[in-house]
Design an enzyme around this catalytic site. Sequence first.
Site, short mmCIF file in Angstrom:
data_model
loop_
_atom_site.label_atom_id
_atom_site.label_comp_id
_atom_site.label_asym_id
_atom_site.label_seq_id
_atom_site.Cartn_x
_atom_site.Cartn_y
_atom_site.Cartn_z
N HIS A 59 -17.54 47.92 15.93
CA HIS A 59 -18.03 47.88 16.87
C HIS A 59 -17.60 49.98 17.25
CE1 HIS A 59 -13.92 46.48 15.59
NE2 HIS A 59 -12.48 47.58 16.20
N CYS A 86 -5.18 47.64 17.27
CA CYS A 86 -6.33 48.33 16.17
C CYS A 86 -6.79 49.89 16.54
CB CYS A 86 -6.92 47.54 15.69
SG CYS A 86 -8.24 46.71 17.14
#
Length: 695
Positions: free
Chosen positions: A65, A206
Amino acid sequence: MSDMITADLVDLDLSADTKEAAARALAERMAALGRVTDLEGFLADVAAREAQMPTGLDGGIGIPHCRSAHVTEPTLAFGRSAAGIDFGAADGPADLVFLIAAPAGADDAHLTILSALARQLMNGAFTDALRSADDAATAAALIRGDETPAEAAAAGGADASPNTAATPAAASAGAAAAPTAASEAQGADADPAAGRPFRIVAVTSCPTGIAHTYMAAESLENAGREAGVELVVETQGSAGFTRLDPEVVAAADGVIFAHDVPVRDKDRFAGKPTVDVGVKAGINRPAELIGEVRERAARGEVTSGAAPSTPVERAGDASEGYGTKLRKWLMSGVSYMVPFVAAGGLLIALGFAIGGYEIKSAPSVMTHFVWTQSDSWAALLFQIGGVAFGFLVPVLAGYIAYGMADRPGLVPGFVGGMIASTINAGFLGGLVAGLLAGGVVLAIQKVRIPAAVRGIMPVVVIPLISSAIVGFLMFVVVGKPIASAQKGMTDWLNGLSGSNAVLLGALLGLMMCFDLGGPVNKVAYTFATAGIAVSNPSDSAMKIMAAVMAAGMVPPLAMALATTVRGRLFTATERENGKAAWVLGASFISEGAIPFAAADPLRVIPSSMVGGALTGALSMTFGATLRAPHGGIFVVPLIGNPFLYLIAIAAGVCVSTALVVVLKSLRKPVPRTPADGSATGPATPAKETQQPVAA
């Protein structure tokens, strides 16, 4: 979520044998639908994200992603591989591959749904249903939430798993309630002393804030329920984050950080047992982390403190008053400006030292530079320093706005600061421009915006509107009065002489020594640097800069001297700190005296202030000047009247040393207690075990 994934974005027979090939195969489906405008550019962004940290997860899942400027709208593609593809997970290859593509300016609503999907990947029923889906339409419906795993299993003739997963859309709606569910968990692992379950607060984050952040949160919450502990998670993801209630943090028995980017506002959690790991650990071994933080709590291990918060974290608690917030915003701008002051000022001062003061009239080194001539090098240093100084006001304004409104405040803040420089509004203009920019952005963010334009708000709408408003206010409304005020202050400084100059030097000396690098100290320092942050500073401005630096050197040098001449009045640790204080003081780092002030503030701080005031007054009396904003004794060759300047510093250091020695000698002695517990009278100051007693 119906617009994020369709049957055309599903490949149930993914034939790729590498993660790069898998990403390309799924990205080509996105490009065919117009969701990706530049296939190679997008794949480069995916690879860059993969290089930061592998995206394979235990359980046969791969989630490549990224955010990319080549993505037109949030999109999800799904592939199922019979052979499996290595995405770097510890338990082997992945058979379920989700390619998540988010635009650079994706809005919060879409990102929240994508984040909810990431949470669902931790649910076995959801992934089992995807593995057994017979066609692309069914798989897409499962991911969209149009069909539940139970319905899919029933349609395929299989028994539904008892752990039926909620749809991603439902998960996004209930994500905020997850901590509550965890908090209601009951189990045998209660804290016997408190009669309640063990309480943990966690933070997950993240690099992109889309997948791992929320998967780690889901994994920790599930493990918390199984362990019978109260566990509340703060997800610092792309959709923003809401700080945990300060009362929840205060009541926590332990802290878990599962992150791959810095935790925002980390200082909130100081003083508690803490486990600090990468975000993948939060996904793959949550039970171990919970056990580890419980063990640390049982051993009494706590963090000693956190690093100072970053500018983006300065909003603080809701209970903070406006004055406190204003101080933090202003200090944000000053903290980012100071390195420009130091670098630019020292470069300019070196230019003067090498080429003399006439170097300011040298032609541009772009057109005239001779490698073998010292004047050319002097001109180069001077002109580089001048460029660095040109950033002072824009950086000040930009980061004041950043402190108020985070990244959206940067553009209007820098624009307003540059206008302040253009109209000669100086530092006063920079302060006002930064506050205006932050306020305008905060006001714009409160306006309800149609969903269709949310994606372009952070990159187009907010910078455009806020810059226009701030520019109008600075050019037309407040700029001229501020420029006049700045000129008046400059004229006043230039007119200082005699007793007025001496009193100003004493006042600045008191301020420099009051809080040793704190807000009052920074106000005095900023006032001084503002005067020399021009190509041709006045003599008065350079005198003020000299007085400020001299006074700031006094506290650490005085403490160093005191520990040398009367070491018995200080602990062994303080005597060791005194050795470092020699270097810190000589380098104009006032913070070198902080350990002494913290241990004995009522004796150290007043003594330092008296010596600093004397040094500041003497420096102004002697007419010492300084073109460099920093450097301590290492820039003595750049100081006007350097011998008298050093005498001023020495006088202040001696006075502060004498005062602190006298005050510490007069304090009440500490009684000694022998092994039998009977008092034997006062301890003599010569005893090594004596500890300083703060008033």
